[in-house]
Motif scaffolding. Structure first.
Motif, PDB file in Angstrom:
ATOM      1  N   LEU A  24      11.389  45.305 -31.069  1.00  0.00           N
ATOM      2  CA  LEU A  24      12.500  45.561 -30.158  1.00  0.00           C
ATOM      3  C   LEU A  24      13.209  46.864 -30.516  1.00  0.00           C
ATOM      4  O   LEU A  24      13.593  47.640 -29.624  1.00  0.00           O
ATOM      5  CB  LEU A  24      13.481  44.397 -30.203  1.00  0.00           C
ATOM      6  CG  LEU A  24      14.751  44.551 -29.353  1.00  0.00           C
ATOM      7  CD1 LEU A  24      14.412  44.771 -27.893  1.00  0.00           C
ATOM      8  CD2 LEU A  24      15.670  43.337 -29.529  1.00  0.00           C
ATOM      9  N   ARG A  25      13.369  47.134 -31.797  1.00  0.00           N
ATOM     10  CA  ARG A  25      14.036  48.365 -32.224  1.00  0.00           C
ATOM     11  C   ARG A  25      13.304  49.594 -31.689  1.00  0.00           C
ATOM     12  O   ARG A  25      13.918  50.529 -31.159  1.00  0.00           O
ATOM     13  CB  ARG A  25      14.121  48.426 -33.744  1.00  0.00           C
ATOM     14  CG  ARG A  25      14.845  49.683 -34.254  1.00  0.00           C
ATOM     15  CD  ARG A  25      14.818  49.786 -35.755  1.00  0.00           C
ATOM     16  NE  ARG A  25      15.596  48.726 -36.392  1.00  0.00           N
ATOM     17  CZ  ARG A  25      15.084  47.750 -37.136  1.00  0.00           C
ATOM     18  NH1 ARG A  25      13.775  47.684 -37.337  1.00  0.00           N
ATOM     19  NH2 ARG A  25      15.860  46.844 -37.678  1.00  0.00           N
ATOM     20  N   VAL A  26      11.980  49.597 -31.802  1.00  0.00           N
ATOM     21  CA  VAL A  26      11.193  50.721 -31.303  1.00  0.00           C
ATOM     22  C   VAL A  26      11.357  50.868 -29.793  1.00  0.00           C
ATOM     23  O   VAL A  26      11.543  51.966 -29.266  1.00  0.00           O
ATOM     24  CB  VAL A  26       9.703  50.545 -31.666  1.00  0.00           C
ATOM     25  CG1 VAL A  26       8.844  51.594 -30.968  1.00  0.00           C
ATOM     26  CG2 VAL A  26       9.509  50.632 -33.173  1.00  0.00           C
ATOM     27  N   GLY A  27      11.290  49.741 -29.086  1.00  0.00           N
ATOM     28  CA  GLY A  27      11.440  49.796 -27.632  1.00  0.00           C
ATOM     29  C   GLY A  27      12.780  50.353 -27.204  1.00  0.00           C
ATOM     30  O   GLY A  27      12.862  51.191 -26.288  1.00  0.00           O
ATOM     31  N   LEU A  28      13.848  49.896 -27.848  1.00  0.00           N
ATOM     32  CA  LEU A  28      15.183  50.385 -27.508  1.00  0.00           C
ATOM     33  C   LEU A  28      15.319  51.873 -27.805  1.00  0.00           C
ATOM     34  O   LEU A  28      15.930  52.627 -27.018  1.00  0.00           O
ATOM     35  CB  LEU A  28      16.240  49.589 -28.277  1.00  0.00           C
ATOM     36  CG  LEU A  28      16.440  48.136 -27.827  1.00  0.00           C
ATOM     37  CD1 LEU A  28      17.334  47.395 -28.811  1.00  0.00           C
ATOM     38  CD2 LEU A  28      17.032  48.078 -26.421  1.00  0.00           C
ATOM     39  N   GLU A  29      14.768  52.323 -28.910  1.00  0.00           N
ATOM     40  CA  GLU A  29      14.821  53.743 -29.243  1.00  0.00           C
ATOM     41  C   GLU A  29      14.134  54.586 -28.172  1.00  0.00           C
ATOM     42  O   GLU A  29      14.596  55.680 -27.822  1.00  0.00           O
ATOM     43  CB  GLU A  29      14.164  53.992 -30.603  1.00  0.00           C
ATOM     44  CG  GLU A  29      14.984  53.486 -31.783  1.00  0.00           C
ATOM     45  CD  GLU A  29      14.235  53.620 -33.099  1.00  0.00           C
ATOM     46  OE1 GLU A  29      13.033  53.965 -33.070  1.00  0.00           O
ATOM     47  OE2 GLU A  29      14.856  53.350 -34.156  1.00  0.00           O
ATOM     48  N   ARG A  30      13.053  54.060 -27.628  1.00  0.00           N
ATOM     49  CA  ARG A  30      12.279  54.830 -26.647  1.00  0.00           C
ATOM     50  C   ARG A  30      12.977  54.950 -25.298  1.00  0.00           C
ATOM     51  O   ARG A  30      12.680  55.867 -24.529  1.00  0.00           O
ATOM     52  CB  ARG A  30      10.891  54.217 -26.492  1.00  0.00           C
ATOM     53  CG  ARG A  30      10.063  54.454 -27.736  1.00  0.00           C
ATOM     54  CD  ARG A  30       8.655  53.932 -27.630  1.00  0.00           C
ATOM     55  NE  ARG A  30       7.934  54.242 -28.875  1.00  0.00           N
ATOM     56  CZ  ARG A  30       6.712  53.854 -29.145  1.00  0.00           C
ATOM     57  NH1 ARG A  30       6.039  53.136 -28.252  1.00  0.00           N
ATOM     58  NH2 ARG A  30       6.153  54.173 -30.279  1.00  0.00           N
ATOM     59  N   VAL A  31      13.883  54.028 -25.008  1.00  0.00           N
ATOM     60  CA  VAL A  31      14.641  54.157 -23.761  1.00  0.00           C
ATOM     61  C   VAL A  31      16.052  54.664 -24.030  1.00  0.00           C
ATOM     62  O   VAL A  31      16.896  54.689 -23.124  1.00  0.00           O
ATOM     63  CB  VAL A  31      14.694  52.810 -22.995  1.00  0.00           C
ATOM     64  CG1 VAL A  31      13.288  52.391 -22.570  1.00  0.00           C
ATOM     65  CG2 VAL A  31      15.368  51.709 -23.813  1.00  0.00           C
ATOM     66  N   GLY A  32      16.317  55.064 -25.269  1.00  0.00           N
ATOM     67  CA  GLY A  32      17.587  55.688 -25.606  1.00  0.00           C
ATOM     68  C   GLY A  32      18.770  54.747 -25.661  1.00  0.00           C
ATOM     69  O   GLY A  32      19.902  55.139 -25.336  1.00  0.00           O
ATOM     70  N   VAL A  33      18.530  53.511 -26.098  1.00  0.00           N
ATOM     71  CA  VAL A  33      19.615  52.523 -26.155  1.00  0.00           C
ATOM     72  C   VAL A  33      19.857  52.124 -27.613  1.00  0.00           C
ATOM     73  O   VAL A  33      18.916  51.860 -28.357  1.00  0.00           O
ATOM     74  CB  VAL A  33      19.267  51.267 -25.329  1.00  0.00           C
ATOM     75  CG1 VAL A  33      20.327  50.180 -25.525  1.00  0.00           C
ATOM     76  CG2 VAL A  33      19.159  51.627 -23.849  1.00  0.00           C
ATOM     77  N   GLU A  34      21.114  52.086 -28.008  1.00  0.00           N
ATOM     78  CA  GLU A  34      21.495  51.625 -29.339  1.00  0.00           C
ATOM     79  C   GLU A  34      22.318  50.338 -29.212  1.00  0.00           C
ATOM     80  O   GLU A  34      23.169  50.227 -28.328  1.00  0.00           O
ATOM     81  CB  GLU A  34      22.323  52.689 -30.066  1.00  0.00           C
ATOM     82  CG  GLU A  34      21.541  53.948 -30.426  1.00  0.00           C
ATOM     83  CD  GLU A  34      22.376  54.897 -31.281  1.00  0.00           C
ATOM     84  OE1 GLU A  34      23.321  54.418 -31.940  1.00  0.00           O
ATOM     85  OE2 GLU A  34      22.091  56.093 -31.272  1.00  0.00           O
ATOM     86  N   HIS A 100      11.077  46.418 -20.520  1.00  0.00           N
ATOM     87  CA  HIS A 100      10.123  45.324 -20.711  1.00  0.00           C
ATOM     88  C   HIS A 100       8.680  45.841 -20.700  1.00  0.00           C
ATOM     89  O   HIS A 100       7.844  45.370 -21.467  1.00  0.00           O
ATOM     90  CB  HIS A 100      10.333  44.258 -19.642  1.00  0.00           C
ATOM     91  CG  HIS A 100      11.716  43.694 -19.635  1.00  0.00           C
ATOM     92  ND1 HIS A 100      12.141  42.754 -20.554  1.00  0.00           N
ATOM     93  CD2 HIS A 100      12.793  43.969 -18.843  1.00  0.00           C
ATOM     94  CE1 HIS A 100      13.411  42.439 -20.315  1.00  0.00           C
ATOM     95  NE2 HIS A 100      13.832  43.166 -19.290  1.00  0.00           N
ATOM     96  N   GLU A 101       8.396  46.806 -19.856  1.00  0.00           N
ATOM     97  CA  GLU A 101       7.066  47.428 -19.831  1.00  0.00           C
ATOM     98  C   GLU A 101       6.842  48.256 -21.098  1.00  0.00           C
ATOM     99  O   GLU A 101       5.743  48.272 -21.656  1.00  0.00           O
ATOM    100  CB  GLU A 101       6.909  48.313 -18.595  1.00  0.00           C
ATOM    101  CG  GLU A 101       7.005  47.591 -17.270  1.00  0.00           C
ATOM    102  CD  GLU A 101       5.726  46.857 -16.891  1.00  0.00           C
ATOM    103  OE1 GLU A 101       4.717  47.007 -17.615  1.00  0.00           O
ATOM    104  OE2 GLU A 101       5.743  46.138 -15.872  1.00  0.00           O
ATOM    105  N   VAL A 102       7.894  48.927 -21.552  1.00  0.00           N
ATOM    106  CA  VAL A 102       7.818  49.713 -22.786  1.00  0.00           C
ATOM    107  C   VAL A 102       7.486  48.805 -23.970  1.00  0.00           C
ATOM    108  O   VAL A 102       6.663  49.161 -24.823  1.00  0.00           O
ATOM    109  CB  VAL A 102       9.133  50.478 -23.019  1.00  0.00           C
ATOM    110  CG1 VAL A 102       9.156  51.096 -24.424  1.00  0.00           C
ATOM    111  CG2 VAL A 102       9.311  51.563 -21.972  1.00  0.00           C
ATOM    112  N   LEU A 103       8.115  47.656 -24.007  1.00  0.00           N
ATOM    113  CA  LEU A 103       7.845  46.717 -25.101  1.00  0.00           C
ATOM    114  C   LEU A 103       6.397  46.234 -25.057  1.00  0.00           C
ATOM    115  O   LEU A 103       5.736  46.131 -26.104  1.00  0.00           O
ATOM    116  CB  LEU A 103       8.800  45.522 -25.018  1.00  0.00           C
ATOM    117  CG  LEU A 103      10.250  45.792 -25.410  1.00  0.00           C
ATOM    118  CD1 LEU A 103      11.118  44.581 -25.090  1.00  0.00           C
ATOM    119  CD2 LEU A 103      10.359  46.152 -26.888  1.00  0.00           C
TER     120      LEU A 103
END
Length: 232
Positions: A24-34, A100-103
């Motif tokens: 999840l951490r990687v996915g959030l980083e890729r969409v620019g969310v902290e 969700h697709e990124v994950l």
């Protein structure tokens, strides 16, 4: 009877998926969310309960409308993606809808997987002995690039992947195809896996089965080593 060839399951046997928290951490980083650490842990736990990470925990509850997709999840690539993205969407996540697709895409990357400590040494030793190896996996995507990235591809002679054959373990045809590819009779073949039901299906053909524990990579240093003693 002497064992002349070995079939290995993939997830939980040769390699292990990263923890849901890292995923999840990687996915959030890729969409620019902290998000704060506590919230990250909460969301990761919800995704685990939903069974949204392929190779991770199974869903605590499978919605009736998804039962068909779940039962056939490894038969084709499109169905595999559709199921796991839908499971992920059952958890309300911050950020854009495409998260969700990124994950889902993340879980197919080589860096999302870690080989067990004894995977490379056991595969290398089998190659030295001239024992052919196949990977037999219920999976919705191609494992060959992942094995290449981890330096394991050279030690695998064949891949029997469910989505490529339209059949999944424990049905015997997938094991039978792998044995034919190796040129070894099922009665002279060892199936190594972590699931007594799915991998145990090989016994219907006469294969010997050796089960390993489905644990994080750093908690299971040597379950594959007995394979070397079982092979003649």
């Amino acid at each position: 009877m002497t064992i002349r060839g070995v079939l290995f399951d993939f997830s939980g046997t040769l390699l292990r998926i990263e923890p849901a928290l890292n995923w999840l951490r990687v996915g959030l980083e890729r969409v620019g969310v902290e998000v704060p650490p506590d919230e990250l842990r909460r969301l990761a736990a919800e995704l685990e309960r939903a069974g949204a990470l392929p190779g991770g925990s199974e869903p605590e509850e499978i919605p009736p409308e998804l039962r068909g997709l779940w039962d056939a999840r490894d038969i084709d690539a499109a169905g595999h993606r559709r199921l796991y993205v839908t499971l992920s969407r059952r958890v309300e996540l911050p950020g854009p809808p495409e998260l969700h697709e990124v994950l889902y895409d993340r879980h197919m990357e080589p860096t999302a997987w870690r080989p067990y400590p004894d995977t490379g040494p056991v595969l290398a030793r089998l190659r030295e002995r001239g024992v052919p190896v196949a990977v037999v996996s219920n999976i919705g995507w191609d494992l060959r690039p992942l094995f290449a990235a981890h330096g394991l591809l050279e030690w695998v002679d064949a891949f029997a992947l469910s989505f490529e054959h339209g059949v999944q373990k424990p049905d015997p045809p997938l094991f039978a195809w792998a044995c034919r590819e190796l040129g070894v009779a099922p009665q002279q073949t060892l199936m190594v896996g972590d699931n007594a039901t799915a991998d145990g299906g090989a016994t219907a053909l006469g294969c010997t089965v050796h089960l390993v524990r489905h644990l994080p990579a750093d908690e299971r240093p040597g379950d594959l080593l007995p394979v070397l003693d079982l092979v003649g």
